[in-house]
Scaffold this active site. Structure first.
Site, PDB file in Angstrom:
ATOM      1  CE  LYS A  66      -2.490   1.702   3.569  1.00  0.00           C
ATOM      2  NZ  LYS A  66      -2.445   3.093   3.625  1.00  0.00           N
ATOM      3  CG  ASP A 121      -4.787   4.699   1.534  1.00  0.00           C
ATOM      4  OD1 ASP A 121      -5.969   5.170   1.293  1.00  0.00           O
ATOM      5  OD2 ASP A 121      -4.400   4.493   2.591  1.00  0.00           O
ATOM      6  CE  LYS A 159      -8.059   6.994   3.543  1.00  0.00           C
ATOM      7  NZ  LYS A 159      -6.611   6.541   3.692  1.00  0.00           N
ATOM      8  CG  ASP A 161     -12.135  18.046  -6.419  1.00  0.00           C
ATOM      9  OD1 ASP A 161     -13.196  18.822  -7.035  1.00  0.00           O
ATOM     10  OD2 ASP A 161     -10.953  18.254  -6.313  1.00  0.00           O
ATOM     11  CB  THR A 180     -11.261   4.179  11.835  1.00  0.00           C
ATOM     12  OG1 THR A 180      -9.682   4.573  11.427  1.00  0.00           O
ATOM     13  CG2 THR A 180     -11.768   3.181  11.310  1.00  0.00           C
ATOM     14  NE  ARG A 200       1.583   2.131  13.286  1.00  0.00           N
ATOM     15  CZ  ARG A 200       0.918   2.785  13.718  1.00  0.00           C
ATOM     16  NH1 ARG A 200       1.403   3.814  14.729  1.00  0.00           N
ATOM     17  NH2 ARG A 200      -0.601   2.718  13.667  1.00  0.00           N
TER      18      ARG A 200
HETATM   19  O1  C5P Z   1       0.857   0.649  11.117  1.00  0.00           O
HETATM   20  P1  C5P Z   1      -0.781   0.558  10.896  1.00  0.00           P
HETATM   21  O2  C5P Z   1      -0.819  -1.202  10.901  1.00  0.00           O
HETATM   22  O3  C5P Z   1      -1.637   0.821  12.212  1.00  0.00           O
HETATM   23  O4  C5P Z   1      -1.224   0.872   9.747  1.00  0.00           O
HETATM   24  C1  C5P Z   1      -2.494   0.772   9.503  1.00  0.00           C
HETATM   25  C2  C5P Z   1      -2.588   1.458   7.854  1.00  0.00           C
HETATM   26  O5  C5P Z   1      -3.845   1.470   7.326  1.00  0.00           O
HETATM   27  C3  C5P Z   1      -2.089   2.957   7.888  1.00  0.00           C
HETATM   28  O6  C5P Z   1      -1.472   3.165   6.298  1.00  0.00           O
HETATM   29  C4  C5P Z   1      -3.335   3.736   8.124  1.00  0.00           C
HETATM   30  O7  C5P Z   1      -3.171   5.032   7.516  1.00  0.00           O
HETATM   31  C5  C5P Z   1      -4.404   2.866   7.436  1.00  0.00           C
HETATM   32  N1  C5P Z   1      -5.850   3.275   7.815  1.00  0.00           N
HETATM   33  C6  C5P Z   1      -6.073   2.869   9.087  1.00  0.00           C
HETATM   34  N2  C5P Z   1      -7.644   2.895   9.388  1.00  0.00           N
HETATM   35  C7  C5P Z   1      -8.223   3.522   8.403  1.00  0.00           C
HETATM   36  C8  C5P Z   1      -8.068   3.738   7.358  1.00  0.00           C
HETATM   37  C9  C5P Z   1      -6.645   3.538   6.978  1.00  0.00           C
HETATM   38  O8  C5P Z   1      -5.267   2.477   9.784  1.00  0.00           O
HETATM   39  N3  C5P Z   1      -9.573   3.546   8.975  1.00  0.00           N
END
Ligand code: C5P
Length: 232
Positions: free
Chosen positions: A32, A59, A61, A64, A119, A211
């Site tokens: 991603k 990603d 998003k 517009d 979220t 992460r």
């Molecule tokens: O590091 P982590 O596992 O928390 O990363 C989750 C990824 O998913 C990040 O790129 C974050 O921006 C994305 N994301 C999220 N929650 C959402 C939409 C996207 O954590 N509702």
């Protein structure tokens, strides 16, 4: 496509992302690319990661007026990404325009996924800032139904919502779920999390994991563990 682990490569530069991807000598993870990396490096980062043999979820998003989204989607389609996304809040007409723009002359197109309510938006901020007074889960399901009506392929949602999205929009409507953590891992800033195995059980089609893989001591082992729990 379906049932895959997507690695959120939230790095600030091409150098960092290549150093990370170089560790993967066997299986090539689905990657991603988010706004930070795309805005830092431009479209070349997509072409280069694609050239290395990875599938890509871009990603960005989009949100517009329909005409602008249609033309922008046409550019992203030319980059040959596998999945891209937009905000369902842009209306059904904007989403329909996006599908049109994304569709290539030969009829093929990348998968198109909607973000419903972020979220980071809760009931209180939705009511106070957006003047949307319905319960947030009703809003999320309504936006998911709008995305389906517009011809999109699925939504990004919490793993906790994946089952309900499938009940509302059908099992073929894809759920891409972030907020995934190992049972014995750090939660960090995510609030509502699930393990890869739980996400599988609840019916997520793709999990987005950042992460727990990118910050792991052994990212390849962490990735393989995710795949084993979620896909096998
Ligand atoms: O590091 P982590 O596992 O928390 O990363 C989750 C990824 O998913 C990040 O790129 C974050 O921006 C994305 N994301 C999220 N929650 C959402 C939409 C996207 O954590 N509702």
């Amino acid at each position: 496509m379906g049932k895959d682990v997507i690695v959120a490569c939230d790095f600030a530069s091409a150098e960092q992302v290549f150093a990370f991807l170089d560790k993967f000598t066997g299986r090539k993870p689905f990657v991603k690319i988010g706004m930070e990396l795309f805005y830092a490096e431009g479209p070349s980062i997509v072409r280069e990661i694609k050239k290395r043999g990875h599938k890509i979820f871009l990603d960005l998003k989009l949100h517009d007026i329909p005409n602008t989204v249609k033309k922008s989607m046409s550019v992203l389609s030319g980059l040959d990404v596998d999945i891209t996304n937009l905000h369902a809040g842009g209306t059904v007409r904007m989403m329909e325009a996006a599908v049109e723009g994304l569709t290539r002359p030969d009829g093929t197109r990348p998968l198109l996924i909607a973000v419903t309510q972020l979220t980071s938006t809760d009931q209180e901020s939705m009511e106070n800032d957006l003047l949307i007074r319905e319960p947030i889960d009703k809003v999320v399901m309504h936006y998911a139904a709008n995305a389906k009506k517009a011809g999109l392929d699925g939504v990004v949602c919490s793993p906790l919502e994946a089952g309900k999205v499938h009940d509302t929009c059908g099992n073929d409507f894809l759920t891409i779920t972030p907020g995934v953590r190992f049972a014995d891992g750090e939660i960090g800033d995510q609030k509502r999390v699930m393990t890869p195995a739980e996400a599988k059980k609840i019916g997520s089609d793709y999990i987005v994991v950042g992460r727990p893989i990118t910050a792991a001591e052994d990212p390849v082992a962490a990735y393989e563990r995710c795949v084993q729990e979620f896909c096998d």
